[in-house]
Design a protein around this motif. Structure first.
Motif, PDB file in Angstrom:
ATOM      1  N   MET A 251       0.802  -1.249   0.059  1.00  0.00           N
ATOM      2  CA  MET A 251       0.190  -0.060   0.151  1.00  0.00           C
ATOM      3  C   MET A 251       1.153   1.325   0.062  1.00  0.00           C
ATOM      4  O   MET A 251       0.326   2.198  -0.513  1.00  0.00           O
ATOM      5  CB  MET A 251      -1.068   0.019   1.254  1.00  0.00           C
ATOM      6  N   ARG A 252       2.159   1.233   0.574  1.00  0.00           N
ATOM      7  CA  ARG A 252       3.197   2.250   0.540  1.00  0.00           C
ATOM      8  C   ARG A 252       3.314   2.641  -1.086  1.00  0.00           C
ATOM      9  O   ARG A 252       3.677   3.869  -1.473  1.00  0.00           O
ATOM     10  CB  ARG A 252       4.154   2.173   1.391  1.00  0.00           C
ATOM     11  N   LEU A 253       3.582   1.657  -1.657  1.00  0.00           N
ATOM     12  CA  LEU A 253       4.106   1.881  -3.091  1.00  0.00           C
ATOM     13  C   LEU A 253       2.801   2.497  -3.972  1.00  0.00           C
ATOM     14  O   LEU A 253       2.844   3.392  -4.725  1.00  0.00           O
ATOM     15  CB  LEU A 253       4.349   0.477  -3.800  1.00  0.00           C
ATOM     16  N   PHE A 254       1.722   2.000  -3.541  1.00  0.00           N
ATOM     17  CA  PHE A 254       0.613   2.624  -4.114  1.00  0.00           C
ATOM     18  C   PHE A 254       0.496   3.959  -3.822  1.00  0.00           C
ATOM     19  O   PHE A 254       0.058   4.957  -4.710  1.00  0.00           O
ATOM     20  CB  PHE A 254      -0.919   2.060  -3.654  1.00  0.00           C
ATOM     21  N   ALA A 255       0.626   4.525  -2.592  1.00  0.00           N
ATOM     22  CA  ALA A 255       0.469   6.064  -2.325  1.00  0.00           C
ATOM     23  C   ALA A 255       1.647   6.615  -2.908  1.00  0.00           C
ATOM     24  O   ALA A 255       1.478   7.795  -3.194  1.00  0.00           O
ATOM     25  CB  ALA A 255       0.650   6.032  -0.556  1.00  0.00           C
ATOM     26  N   ALA A 256       2.894   5.986  -3.007  1.00  0.00           N
ATOM     27  CA  ALA A 256       3.954   6.822  -3.690  1.00  0.00           C
ATOM     28  C   ALA A 256       3.755   7.128  -5.133  1.00  0.00           C
ATOM     29  O   ALA A 256       3.583   8.222  -5.575  1.00  0.00           O
ATOM     30  CB  ALA A 256       5.320   5.983  -3.450  1.00  0.00           C
ATOM     31  N   GLN A 257       3.038   5.858  -5.636  1.00  0.00           N
ATOM     32  CA  GLN A 257       2.734   6.145  -7.160  1.00  0.00           C
ATOM     33  C   GLN A 257       1.738   6.911  -7.218  1.00  0.00           C
ATOM     34  O   GLN A 257       1.709   7.905  -8.322  1.00  0.00           O
ATOM     35  CB  GLN A 257       2.242   4.734  -7.853  1.00  0.00           C
ATOM     36  N   HIS A 258       0.457   7.050  -6.339  1.00  0.00           N
ATOM     37  CA  HIS A 258      -0.523   8.049  -6.333  1.00  0.00           C
ATOM     38  C   HIS A 258       0.028   9.588  -6.320  1.00  0.00           C
ATOM     39  O   HIS A 258      -0.216  10.411  -7.332  1.00  0.00           O
ATOM     40  CB  HIS A 258      -1.327   7.960  -5.396  1.00  0.00           C
ATOM     41  N   THR A 259       1.156   9.897  -5.511  1.00  0.00           N
ATOM     42  CA  THR A 259       1.404  10.939  -5.361  1.00  0.00           C
ATOM     43  C   THR A 259       2.171  11.620  -6.718  1.00  0.00           C
ATOM     44  O   THR A 259       2.343  12.474  -6.816  1.00  0.00           O
ATOM     45  CB  THR A 259       2.704  11.191  -4.221  1.00  0.00           C
ATOM     46  N   PHE A 260       3.060  10.461  -7.096  1.00  0.00           N
ATOM     47  CA  PHE A 260       3.798  10.781  -8.380  1.00  0.00           C
ATOM     48  C   PHE A 260       2.888  11.294  -9.743  1.00  0.00           C
ATOM     49  O   PHE A 260       2.899  12.149 -10.453  1.00  0.00           O
ATOM     50  CB  PHE A 260       4.685   9.709  -8.779  1.00  0.00           C
ATOM     51  N   LEU A 261       1.874  10.496  -9.631  1.00  0.00           N
ATOM     52  CA  LEU A 261       0.989  10.681 -10.803  1.00  0.00           C
ATOM     53  C   LEU A 261       0.174  12.064 -10.670  1.00  0.00           C
ATOM     54  O   LEU A 261      -0.022  12.616 -11.695  1.00  0.00           O
ATOM     55  CB  LEU A 261      -0.223   9.561 -10.870  1.00  0.00           C
ATOM     56  N   VAL A 262      -0.263  12.426  -9.376  1.00  0.00           N
ATOM     57  CA  VAL A 262      -0.808  13.593  -9.109  1.00  0.00           C
ATOM     58  C   VAL A 262       0.084  14.644  -9.385  1.00  0.00           C
ATOM     59  O   VAL A 262      -0.219  15.923 -10.011  1.00  0.00           O
ATOM     60  CB  VAL A 262      -1.135  13.645  -7.717  1.00  0.00           C
ATOM     61  N   ARG A 263       1.271  14.602  -9.049  1.00  0.00           N
ATOM     62  CA  ARG A 263       2.329  15.621  -9.441  1.00  0.00           C
ATOM     63  C   ARG A 263       2.684  16.020 -10.917  1.00  0.00           C
ATOM     64  O   ARG A 263       2.823  16.957 -11.383  1.00  0.00           O
ATOM     65  CB  ARG A 263       3.674  15.331  -8.703  1.00  0.00           C
TER      66      ARG A 263
END
Length: 67
Positions: A1-13
Motif C-alpha cells: 500500500m505504501r507503493l500505491f501511495a507513492a505512485q499516487h503522489t507521483f501521478l498527481v504531481r
C-alpha cells in the motif's frame, strides 16, 4: 500500500489525475481484501484527493469523510 501511495503522489504531481484515481482504487481494493483500517483510511484520502482534482467534489467529500 505504501507503493500505491507513492505512485499516487507521483501521478498527481505529473497531472495524471485519472491514473492517480485508478491507483487509489487499487489501494482501496487491497485494503478491503486484507481488512486493514489504516489502509482504508489512506485509500479514502487518495480517492478524495483524486476525485477533487478530477472535479467531482461530491465524491471527494464522501471519501474524505469516511473513517
Amino acid at each position: 500500500m505504501r507503493l500505491f501511495a507513492a505512485q499516487h503522489t507521483f501521478l498527481v504531481r505529473i497531472g495524471d489525475f485519472r491514473g492517480a484515481a485508478a491507483v487509489a482504487e487499487q489501494n482501496e481494493a487491497l485494503a478491503k481484501r486484507i481488512a486493514d483500517p489504516t489502509g482504508m483510511m489512506i485509500a479514502n484520502w487518495m480517492l478524495g484527493a483524486s476525485h477533487h482534482l478530477l472535479g467531482d467534489q461530491a465524491s471527494a467529500r464522501r471519501h474524505v469523510k469516511r473513517h
